[in-house]
Design a protein around this motif. Structure first.
Motif, PDB file in Angstrom:
ATOM      1  N   THR A   1       0.808  -1.215   0.000  1.00  0.00           N
ATOM      2  CA  THR A   1       0.000   0.000   0.000  1.00  0.00           C
ATOM      3  C   THR A   1       0.844   1.269   0.000  1.00  0.00           C
ATOM      4  O   THR A   1       0.301   2.363  -0.134  1.00  0.00           O
ATOM      5  CB  THR A   1      -0.925   0.020   1.237  1.00  0.00           C
TER       6      THR A   1
ATOM      7  N   PRO B   1      -4.708   6.011  -0.934  1.00  0.00           N
ATOM      8  CA  PRO B   1      -6.029   5.399  -0.796  1.00  0.00           C
ATOM      9  C   PRO B   1      -7.042   6.333  -0.127  1.00  0.00           C
ATOM     10  O   PRO B   1      -6.681   7.215   0.648  1.00  0.00           O
ATOM     11  CB  PRO B   1      -5.758   4.163   0.072  1.00  0.00           C
ATOM     12  N   ASP B   2      -8.306   6.143  -0.455  1.00  0.00           N
ATOM     13  CA  ASP B   2      -9.404   6.896   0.157  1.00  0.00           C
ATOM     14  C   ASP B   2      -9.416   6.606   1.658  1.00  0.00           C
ATOM     15  O   ASP B   2      -9.618   5.456   2.066  1.00  0.00           O
ATOM     16  CB  ASP B   2     -10.727   6.465  -0.480  1.00  0.00           C
TER      17      ASP B   2
ATOM     18  N   TYR C   1     -12.792   5.072   2.613  1.00  0.00           N
ATOM     19  CA  TYR C   1     -13.244   3.954   1.779  1.00  0.00           C
ATOM     20  C   TYR C   1     -14.598   4.226   1.120  1.00  0.00           C
ATOM     21  O   TYR C   1     -15.334   3.294   0.781  1.00  0.00           O
ATOM     22  CB  TYR C   1     -13.310   2.661   2.595  1.00  0.00           C
TER      23      TYR C   1
ATOM     24  N   ALA D   1      -9.653  -0.526  -2.079  1.00  0.00           N
ATOM     25  CA  ALA D   1      -9.365   0.144  -0.807  1.00  0.00           C
ATOM     26  C   ALA D   1      -7.891   0.502  -0.686  1.00  0.00           C
ATOM     27  O   ALA D   1      -7.530   1.412   0.070  1.00  0.00           O
ATOM     28  CB  ALA D   1      -9.791  -0.739   0.359  1.00  0.00           C
ATOM     29  N   PHE D   2      -7.032  -0.215  -1.433  1.00  0.00           N
ATOM     30  CA  PHE D   2      -5.596   0.018  -1.345  1.00  0.00           C
ATOM     31  C   PHE D   2      -5.049   0.747  -2.566  1.00  0.00           C
ATOM     32  O   PHE D   2      -3.856   1.035  -2.629  1.00  0.00           O
ATOM     33  CB  PHE D   2      -4.851  -1.313  -1.179  1.00  0.00           C
TER      34      PHE D   2
ATOM     35  N   ALA E   1      -6.807   6.941  -4.488  1.00  0.00           N
ATOM     36  CA  ALA E   1      -8.184   7.427  -4.503  1.00  0.00           C
ATOM     37  C   ALA E   1      -8.564   7.985  -5.861  1.00  0.00           C
ATOM     38  O   ALA E   1      -9.722   7.890  -6.282  1.00  0.00           O
ATOM     39  CB  ALA E   1      -8.372   8.487  -3.418  1.00  0.00           C
TER      40      ALA E   1
ATOM     41  N   CYS F   1      -9.780   5.158  -7.896  1.00  0.00           N
ATOM     42  CA  CYS F   1     -11.124   4.773  -7.465  1.00  0.00           C
ATOM     43  C   CYS F   1     -12.153   5.785  -7.960  1.00  0.00           C
ATOM     44  O   CYS F   1     -13.263   5.407  -8.362  1.00  0.00           O
ATOM     45  CB  CYS F   1     -11.175   4.674  -5.938  1.00  0.00           C
TER      46      CYS F   1
END
Length: 575
Positions: free
Chosen positions: A236, A489-490, A493, A536-537, A540, A543
C-alpha cells in the motif's frame, strides 16, 4: 462476453499484477555480496574516492576504492544554506551536500489538524535514509587520498549560514582547501531563486612549484529505503512499489539499475559517456549530477560495504584529465539537480532528464493521459474534477464501442432461457450443444464475443491511469472533497464502496446466467466485495475514475437494456 466476466478478468489480472510487485519487493532474488576492500569507521564521508587515474587515459577502467584516511570527522562542521525552495546542509568535510529539504513539498498533505507538515527530505546523512551528493578532485600522482582535495578533505568556509535574501536572485557559497605545497581549491555552489539546479565549480589555483594533474569527479550515494514490517504495508506504500536505484543517460538512451542488481557484474556500469547525466531516483523526486554536455566522462556504479546493515550504492562520473601548470588556474564545472520530478520541465534542464518520470511499458498511454488531465486541471483548477472530466471524455469517445458491449449483454440475457433449453435437450453432447448455440446466435444476430473488445481498452486505460496517479508529482497531495490526497487510498473507503454498489447494479442488469458453472456463479456474487477490498488500497484518484466510469456505464447499460426490451415488444406489433 458477459459484463460480469469482464469484471472478473479485469480483477484477476489487476490483483495478480500488483501482488507480484509486492512479492518481488519482499522475496525477490537478492544479489550476492560483492568483494570490496575493508572500510574505515563509518561517517558521513566514508564513501569511496576514485584512485589515481593516469593522465594518458583519463577515461580508463573503473576507479578503485580508496578509504577515508583524512583528519578526524569531528573537526568538520555543517553549513546551512537556505533559498526560497531549498534548505541544505553542506559538510565542510569535502564540501558535500548531506541534507536537503524541499520547502515547497511537504511530507504529508496539509490538513486542519496539521497545516504545516515538515518538508520532504531528499538528501540525508541519517544512516537509515542515507543519501548524499559528493564531488572532488583526485590527483593522477601517487599522493595519498588524505592529501588531495577530494570529498574527504577538510574545507574552510567563512560563514556557517547563508540565506538567499529577499530581492536577491543568486547566492554563492565558497569553500576553500589548500595544501602545504601551495595548491589551492575553491569549491563554489551557486543557487538561483526558484531553481533546484545548483551550479558546482571547482577552481584550481596552482601556486606550487610543480604541475598538478588529475580529474574532477561527482558521485551520489544512497541506501535502500527501509521497508515496512509486512508485505501489506509495502504493497500500500507507493514509494516501496516504485523504482529504487540509480539511473543514467548515455546521450541517446535512458538506463537504470535497481539496488538489488548493483552487485551483479553483468549489470554494473562502467562506460565512457558524452552528454549524459547520473541520478538516484525516488518516487516524485530525483537527484542528478549533470556534467557539461560536450564533455566525455567515465560512469561507474559500485556498492560500498555490502555486508553492513545499510550498504551504500554509488554512481559516479569522472571527468577528463586536467593539467594545471605552476602559477596557472583552471575551473571544472558541473551541475547538480536536487528537486521534484516535474513532467514537462525536466527536459529543459538536461536532455533525457524527463525520462526519469518512468511509466514503463504503459508510457504510450500514461503520457498523453497526463497531458489531457493537465488540460482539464487548467480549466477546473482541481485534479479530482479533471479526473471526472477525463472519464466523460473517454466514455464519449468509446460510447459506441461500449454500446455494442451492453447491447450484446442484453441480447445474451434474453437468450438464456433458450440456451438452457438447448442444454437440457443435448445433455452431455458438447459438440452438438456448441453447434446448436452457434446456430442460435447466428439466427438472432448475436455476437457472444461482442463484449470482449472493450476490455482491450479498459485494461490499458486502468494501468495507464494507475501509473499517472502513482508517479505524477502534480497529483501528489492533490485534494478532492473529503480526500486529502488523490495519489493515496481513500481514507474513508467511500469510493470503493460506491464502486461496489455500482457493481451490484451491474449484476442486477446482468443476472447470473442459467446453467452457469456453480463455482463461476459464486465468484460473480463476491465480485463487489473483491473490488471493494482491492480498490481500498489503490490511489483514490483511480477509485474516483472507476466509480464515475461505473456510474456513467451503469446508466448507459440501463438505457440500452430497456431500449432492447422496447425493441422486442415492438416487433410483434410491426408484424
Amino acid at each position: 462476453m458477459n459484463q460480469t466476466r469482464t469484471f472478473l478478468l479485469f480483477a484477476l489480472l489487476a490483483v495478480a499484477y500488483f501482488l507480484f510487485l509486492a512479492w518481488e519487493k519482499d522475496y525477490g532474488p537478492q544479489p550476492p555480496p560483492a568483494e570490496v576492500a575493508s572500510s574505515a569507521a563509518a561517517s558521513s564521508t566514508d564513501a569511496g574516492v576514485p584512485g589515481a587515474i593516469p593522465t594518458a587515459t583519463p577515461a580508463a577502467a573503473s576507479p578503485a576504492i580508496a578509504r577515508d584516511n583524512g583528519p578526524a570527522a569531528a573537526t568538520a562542521q555543517l553549513i546551512t544554506v537556505t533559498t526560497d525552495v531549498l534548505k541544505l546542509s553542506v559538510d565542510t568535510r569535502g564540501g558535500s551536500l548531506v541534507h536537503a529539504d524541499l520547502l515547497a513539498y511537504p511530507q504529508a498533505p496539509r490538513t486542519h489538524k496539521a497545516p504545516n507538515p515538515p518538508p520532504t527530505v531528499l538528501l540525508s546523512s541519517d544512516p537509515e535514509h542515507y543519501s548524499v551528493a559528493q564531488s572532488g578532485l583526485v590527483s593522477s600522482s601517487d599522493t595519498a587520498p588524505a592529501d588531495q582535495p577530494n570529498h574527504l578533505a577538510l574545507f574552510h568556509s567563512e560563514k556557517t549560514s547563508y540565506t538567499l535574501a529577499e530581492g536577491q536572485d543568486e547566492l554563492k557559497v565558497d569553500l576553500t582547501w589548500q595544501d602545504a605545497a601551495g595548491l589551492r581549491v575553491t569549491k563554489t555552489y551557486t543557487f538561483k531563486r526558484g531553481s533546484y539546479v545548483i551550479g558546482v565549480s571547482q577552481r584550481i589555483d596552482n601556486t606550487s612549484a610543480t604541475p598538478w594533474q588529475g580529474n574532477a569527479y561527482q558521485q551520489l550515494l544512497r541506501v535502500e529505503p527501509p521497508k515496512a514490517g509486512n508485505w501489506l504495508a509495502n504493497y500500500t506504500n507507493p514509494e516501496t512499489r516504485s523504482f529504487q536505484g540509480a539511473a543514467w543517460y548515455t546521450g541517446e538512451k535512458f538506463e537504470k539499475l535497481p539496488f538489488k542488481d548493483f552487485a551483479e557484474p553483468k549489470d554494473q556500469l562502467n562506460a565512457s559517456i558524452k552528454g549524459g547525466w547520473a541520478a538516484m531516483l525516488k518516487l516524485y523526486f530525483v537527484t542528478a549530477w549533470i556534467p557539461p554536455a560536450d564533455q566525455t566522462e567515465q560512469y561507474v556504479t559500485q556498492t560500498i560495504n555490502p555486508d553492513s546493515a545499510h550498504p551504500r550504492y554509488l554512481i559516479r562520473t569522472v571527468g577528463p584529465a586536467l593539467s594545471v601548470a605552476p602559477g596557472q588556474s583552471l575551473t571544472s564545472q558541473s551541475r547538480l539537480y536536487v528537486g521534484p520530478n516535474v513532467q514537462g520541465a525536466m527536459g529543459a534542464i538536461a536532455p533525457g532528464l524527463d525520462l526519469t518520470i518512468d511509466y514503463g511499458m504503459f508510457k504510450i498511454i500514461a503520457v498523453p493521459m497526463h497531458w489531457v488531465l493537465s488540460q482539464f486541471h487548467a480549466i477546473s483548477k482541481n485534479w479530482g474534477v479533471a479526473i471526472i472530466l477525463l472519464v466523460l471524455l473517454i466514455k464519449g469517445l468509446s460510447w459506441k464501442l461500449t454500446a455494442i458491449q451492453y447491447r450484446s449483454s442484453a441480447r445474451m440475457r434474453k437468450l438464456q432461457p433458450r440456451v438452457q433449453a438447448l442444454k437440457e435437450r443435448y445433455g452431455d453432447d458438447k459438440q452438438k450443444m456448441q453447434m446448436a448455440m452457434m446456430e442460435l446466435y447466428k439466427k438472432e444476430k448475436v455476437n457472444p464475443m461482442g463484449g470482449c473488445l472493450p476490455v482491450l481498452i479498459t485494461l490499458p486505460v486502468f494501468y495507464g491511469l494507475f501509473f499517472v496517479l502513482e508517479y505524477s508529482l502534480e497529483l501528489r497531495h492533490a485534494p478532492f472533497l473529503w480526500i486529502p490526497d488523490l495519489s493515496a487510498p481513500d481514507p474513508f473507503y467511500i469510493l470503493p464502496i460506491i464502486y461496489a454498489i455500482v457493481m451490484l447494479g451491474t449484476q442486477w442488469l446482468n443476472p447470473v446466467a442459467a446453467g452457469m458453472d456453480p463455482t463461476q456463479a459464486k465468484m460473480m456474487k463476491v465480485m463487489p466485495l473483491l473490488f471493494t477490498v482491492m480498490f481500498a488500497f489503490f490511489p483514490a484518484g483511480l477509485c474516483l475514475y472507476y466509480a464515475v466510469n461505473g456510474i456513467v456505464g451503469l446508466g448507459q447499460q440501463w438505457w440500452i437494456t430497456h431500449h432492447v426490451d422496447r425493441e422486442d415488444v415492438a416487433k410483434p406489433k410491426a408484424a
